[in-house]
Design a protein around this motif. Structure first.
Motif, short mmCIF file in Angstrom:
data_model
loop_
_atom_site.label_atom_id
_atom_site.label_comp_id
_atom_site.label_asym_id
_atom_site.label_seq_id
_atom_site.Cartn_x
_atom_site.Cartn_y
_atom_site.Cartn_z
N SER A 157 78.00 -28.87 -64.38
CA SER A 157 78.76 -30.13 -64.34
C SER A 157 78.08 -31.21 -65.17
N LEU A 158 77.68 -30.86 -66.36
CA LEU A 158 76.97 -31.81 -67.21
C LEU A 158 77.91 -32.90 -67.71
N GLN A 159 77.34 -34.11 -67.81
CA GLN A 159 78.09 -35.28 -68.24
C GLN A 159 77.36 -35.95 -69.39
N PRO A 160 78.02 -36.80 -70.14
CA PRO A 160 77.37 -37.45 -71.29
C PRO A 160 76.06 -38.15 -70.92
N GLU A 161 75.97 -38.68 -69.73
CA GLU A 161 74.73 -39.36 -69.33
C GLU A 161 73.57 -38.39 -69.09
N ASP A 162 73.85 -37.10 -69.14
CA ASP A 162 72.79 -36.11 -69.04
C ASP A 162 72.16 -35.80 -70.39
N THR A 163 72.67 -36.40 -71.43
CA THR A 163 72.11 -36.20 -72.76
C THR A 163 70.67 -36.72 -72.79
N ALA A 164 69.75 -35.85 -73.18
CA ALA A 164 68.33 -36.19 -73.17
C ALA A 164 67.54 -35.03 -73.75
N ILE A 165 66.24 -35.25 -73.88
CA ILE A 165 65.32 -34.16 -74.19
C ILE A 165 64.76 -33.64 -72.87
N TYR A 166 64.89 -32.33 -72.68
CA TYR A 166 64.46 -31.70 -71.42
C TYR A 166 63.17 -30.92 -71.67
N SER A 167 62.20 -31.17 -70.81
CA SER A 167 60.89 -30.56 -70.99
C SER A 167 60.42 -29.90 -69.69
N CYS A 168 59.63 -28.86 -69.84
CA CYS A 168 58.97 -28.28 -68.68
C CYS A 168 57.49 -28.62 -68.73
N ALA A 169 56.87 -28.58 -67.57
CA ALA A 169 55.46 -28.90 -67.45
C ALA A 169 54.83 -28.00 -66.41
N ALA A 170 53.51 -27.82 -66.52
CA ALA A 170 52.81 -26.91 -65.62
C ALA A 170 51.50 -27.50 -65.15
N THR A 171 51.12 -27.13 -63.94
CA THR A 171 49.80 -27.43 -63.44
C THR A 171 49.29 -26.21 -62.68
N TYR A 172 48.01 -25.90 -62.88
CA TYR A 172 47.44 -24.71 -62.27
C TYR A 172 47.36 -24.88 -60.75
N SER A 173 47.90 -23.92 -60.02
CA SER A 173 47.88 -23.97 -58.57
C SER A 173 47.92 -22.54 -58.04
N PRO A 174 46.77 -21.95 -57.76
CA PRO A 174 46.73 -20.56 -57.29
C PRO A 174 47.64 -20.37 -56.09
N LYS A 175 48.13 -19.17 -55.94
CA LYS A 175 49.13 -18.90 -54.91
C LYS A 175 48.63 -19.21 -53.52
N ASP A 176 47.34 -19.06 -53.25
CA ASP A 176 46.83 -19.30 -51.91
C ASP A 176 46.36 -20.74 -51.71
N SER A 177 46.61 -21.60 -52.69
CA SER A 177 46.12 -22.98 -52.61
C SER A 177 46.97 -23.84 -51.70
N GLY A 178 48.23 -23.42 -51.47
CA GLY A 178 49.12 -24.23 -50.66
C GLY A 178 49.64 -25.46 -51.38
N TYR A 179 49.37 -25.55 -52.66
CA TYR A 179 49.80 -26.73 -53.42
C TYR A 179 51.31 -26.76 -53.50
N GLU A 180 51.87 -27.91 -53.25
CA GLU A 180 53.32 -28.09 -53.32
C GLU A 180 53.67 -28.91 -54.57
N CYS A 181 54.63 -28.41 -55.32
CA CYS A 181 55.01 -29.09 -56.55
C CYS A 181 55.61 -30.46 -56.23
N ASN A 182 55.65 -31.31 -57.26
CA ASN A 182 56.24 -32.63 -57.10
C ASN A 182 56.95 -33.03 -58.37
N LEU A 183 57.65 -34.14 -58.33
CA LEU A 183 58.46 -34.57 -59.47
C LEU A 183 57.85 -35.73 -60.23
N SER A 184 56.56 -35.93 -60.04
CA SER A 184 55.87 -36.99 -60.75
C SER A 184 55.30 -36.45 -62.06
N ILE A 185 55.41 -37.23 -63.12
CA ILE A 185 54.86 -36.80 -64.41
C ILE A 185 53.34 -36.67 -64.32
N PHE A 186 52.73 -37.32 -63.35
CA PHE A 186 51.28 -37.29 -63.22
C PHE A 186 50.80 -36.03 -62.50
#
Length: 129
Positions: A85-114
């Motif tokens: 359901s994309l709309q004109p306001e969705d026009t942008a550059i889309y990027s993925c990002a990664a941070t190392y978090s071993p599976k047993d670390s319990g780290y929960e992802c977040n939506l902050s660029i930091f």
């Protein structure tokens, strides 16, 4: 060096769908939390969705819920973002990002660029009739 490459962007009509891919080289994506972001020139980068390693906890930006699906394809070392359901306001550059978090670390992802250390170059999504 960690490298991320996005693909799947392009021109789509309003109401259409795209599936973006984030492929990793030189490391195993399953050991990383992955986030998807977008940015319109002149505006701040926005967090859209993320997926944790391990239990694969998922989060979506409230204003995008119902239109996005994030998933892993570990066999292809890829994280996918299905956008509907994309709309004109969705026009942008889309990027993925990664941070190392071993599976047993319990780290929960977040939506902050930091919350991320490695970024791809992005893929352009244009929604227009």
């Amino acid at each position: 060096q960690v490298q991320l490459v996005e693909s799947g962007g392009g021109l789509v009509q309003p109401g259409g769908s795209l599936r973006l891919s984030c492929v990793a080289s030189r490391f195993t994506l399953d050991d990383y939390a992955i986030g998807w972001f977008r940015q319109v020139p002149g505006k701040e980068r926005e967090g859209l969705s993320c997926i944790s390693s391990g239990d694969g906890r998922i989060d979506y930006a409230d204003w995008m819920k119902g239109r996005l699906t994030i998933s892993r394809d570990n066999a292809k070392n890829t994280v996918l973002l299905q956008m509907n359901s994309l709309q004109p306001e969705d026009t942008a550059i889309y990027s993925c990002a990664a941070t190392y978090s071993p599976k047993d670390s319990g780290y929960e992802c977040n939506l902050s660029i930091f919350g991320y250390d490695y970024w791809g170059q992005g893929t352009q999504v244009t929604v227009s009739s």
